[in-house]
Enzyme design. Structure first.
Site, PDB file in Angstrom:
ATOM      1  N   CYS A   1      -7.591  65.186  49.189  1.00 33.21           N
ATOM      2  CA  CYS A   1      -6.480  64.448  48.578  1.00 33.21           C
ATOM      3  C   CYS A   1      -6.504  64.550  47.057  1.00 33.21           C
ATOM      4  CB  CYS A   1      -6.504  62.992  49.023  1.00 33.21           C
ATOM      5  SG  CYS A   1      -8.045  62.125  48.651  1.00 33.21           S
TER       6      CYS A   1
ATOM      7  N   GLU B   1      -4.166  54.714  50.239  1.00 36.18           N
ATOM      8  CA  GLU B   1      -4.348  55.979  49.532  1.00 36.18           C
ATOM      9  C   GLU B   1      -3.578  57.014  50.328  1.00 36.18           C
ATOM     10  OE1 GLU B   1      -4.952  59.473  49.068  1.00 36.18           O
ATOM     11  OE2 GLU B   1      -7.047  59.248  49.689  1.00 36.18           O
TER      12      GLU B   1
END
Length: 507
Positions: A280, A246
């Protein structure tokens, strides 16, 4: 008060200190583990993992739920530590803990259902076979976690990996090591009868992370920047070590003409500025239809008047955790303003070292760093668009593809379907993070693979296919060097009956 984790171990040559981001006051000192120390951790984890895997789903569920209970009972000390080491307000730290506990519980309670051996249909051609799929743990999973959510970010993959029967070696960010130490310690307090190697902590900086990648682990989960992700991906390729990544995002919020403007503004304010924008899947870009743009910008501005960064109990969010991230925010805002972006709340004067108050950049150049690069700070760009088609094209116009959000009373799902990303919230932001059953991950520069949910459990399991012949079908076995004379004619008849009559494809 500073705690000292300074017992020198083999392979440890130096130490580093975790500090409070605003004051710089030290919190704890940790060893910088080199390759020798990390390799020893992995060896211990491998032995412990065999025992952990063997105890079965029910016992692992018991251990994981006990871990969640211990973390909950330690919530006051833990959230205070998150506040000190990360800078976020205590209430936000507690929300992070609550979400983390839900993910532990989901993985613990659903691992057996998702990963139990299951039978599948062998098909007419292999009707004399039984077929099944079984899932086996990899062995030792390495987790390299970031600093922005020091509790939730590591717990999510750890919970899935442990529930699937793996041992885990956690290498946290050097800026979040104290929190990581506490979450590992809580696991062992809750389960004193387990081998400590089931969940262990590798402390250090970049060199320690590189040592973990090269240590012989069976799979790696990495959360961090695309730049570091590329380095890790190349290193893992050398040993064919599978990796789930990620690597951040530049998430867009699309506000359609039929959106509830007030709720969209509330969501943009929360999604863009909670945790100081250091999320994020936080909102970094907004594309709003021109028919409601003036109303939306005014509403968003109103939500942020009085919001501020700080360290006191009444601050909206904490300071920037990293000084280097402050420099990125400064550059993005500076270039956007120079390129003509409007700033209804102000711009450069709102940046005071690591304390950055909310900044809105209206109609910034779409090619500017503020739009194309991950800012990871308390700024949001707002672009007025003439159509939803334009909004979708621009939302899809960066290399990233992690999450996105849509506000529309009637067309949320069709818009969501056209967004290139791994996750979408409709009439909300970031909601998918708090739903443990939903997989989490992105496309493009945001990474690959999934954590959370059933897909996350499978991600940390090797899939094994098993076929078992349980009866002979005389004359119909084609897998022989000396087939019976009737075999191929029988197969031809079967195949013609199943497929040859089908006509009329797409024209």
């Amino acid at each position: 008060m500073t705690s000292d984790v300074s017992q020198r171990s083999p392979g440890t040559a130096a130490f580093f200190t975790s500090n409070e981001p605003a004051s710089g006051d030290p919190i704890a000192r940790f060893p910088k583990m080199d390759a020798t120390a990390v390799t020893a951790l992995v060896a211990d984890a491998r032995a412990a993992g065999e025992q952990w895997s063997a105890i079965g789903f029910a016992q692992r569920r018991r251990a994981l739920l006990a871990w969640a209970g211990e973390l909950s009972r330690s919530s006051r000390d833990l959230t205070n530590l998150i506040h000190r080491e990360n800078g976020k307000p205590h209430d936000d730290a507690y929300m992070e803990l609550v979400i983390a506990l839900e993910h532990i519980a989901w993985a613990a309670r659903n691992a057996k259902r998702v990963l139990s051996t299951r039978r599948v249909n062998a098909g007419i051609l292999m009707a004399n076979y039984r077929a099944r799929i079984q899932y086996e743990p990899y062995g030792v999973v390495g987790v390299i976690s970031p600093w922005n959510y020091p509790l939730f970010a590591p717990i999510a993959p750890i919970a899935s990996a442990l529930a699937a029967g793996n041992a885990v070696v956690l290498k946290p960010s050097e800026y979040a090591t104290a929190v990581a130490r506490d979450l590992v310690d809580a696991f062992h307090r809750a389960n004193p009868g387990l081998n400590p190697g089931v969940l262990s902590l590798a402390t250090g900086q970049g060199e320690t992370g590189a040592a973990l990648v090269a240590s012989g682990i069976d799979k790696l989960e990495f959360t961090g920047s695309p730049r570091t992700g590329r380095i890790i991906g190349k290193a893992c390729a050398e040993t064919f070590t599978p990796v789930v990544m990620e690597c951040g995002g530049k998430d867009a919020l699309v506000v359609a003409a039929d959106a509830d403007v007030s709720k969209a503004a509330d969501a943009a304010a929360w999604g863009g500025f909670s945790n100081g924008g250091q999320t994020c899947v936080g909102v970094e870009r907004v594309y709003v239809h021109q028919s409601i743009a003036t109303e939306f910008i005014a509403a968003l501005t109103d939500r942020l008047i009085g919001a501020h960064s700080g360290v006191s109990g009444n601050c909206t969010y904490g300071p920037m955790t990293l000084e280097a991230q402050t420099d990125i925010v400064y550059r993005h805002v500076d270039e956007a303003v120079a390129g003509g972006a409007q700033t209804p709340l102000g711009a450069m004067e709102r940046i005071n070292g690591r304390l950055i108050d909310p900044i809105i950049l209206v109609n910034a150049d779409e090619n500017s760093p503020a739009v194309q690069e991950e800012t990871f700070g308390p700024t949001v760009t707002v672009k007025v668009v003439e159509s939803i088609e334009e909004a979708i094209a621009l939302a899809n116009g960066t290399p990233f593809g992690l999450g996105a959000s849509v506000f529309s009373r009637e067309n949320g799902q069709p818009i969501a379907d056209m967004l290139r990303c791994g996750m979408v919230s409709i009439n909300s932001v970031l909601a998918f993070v708090s739903i443990p059953a939903l997989p989490f991950g992105g496309v493009g520069a945001s990474g690959n693979g999934r954590i959370h949910g059933a897909e996350g459990l499978v991600e940390f399991s090797r899939t094994k296919s098993i076929s078992t012949k349980y009866i002979e079908l005389p004359g119909l076995n084609g897998m022989l060097l000396n087939r019976a004379s009737v075999t191929i004619p029988a197969l031809k008849t079967l195949t013609r009956g199943r497929f040859s009559w089908r006509r009329g494809g797409i024209r």
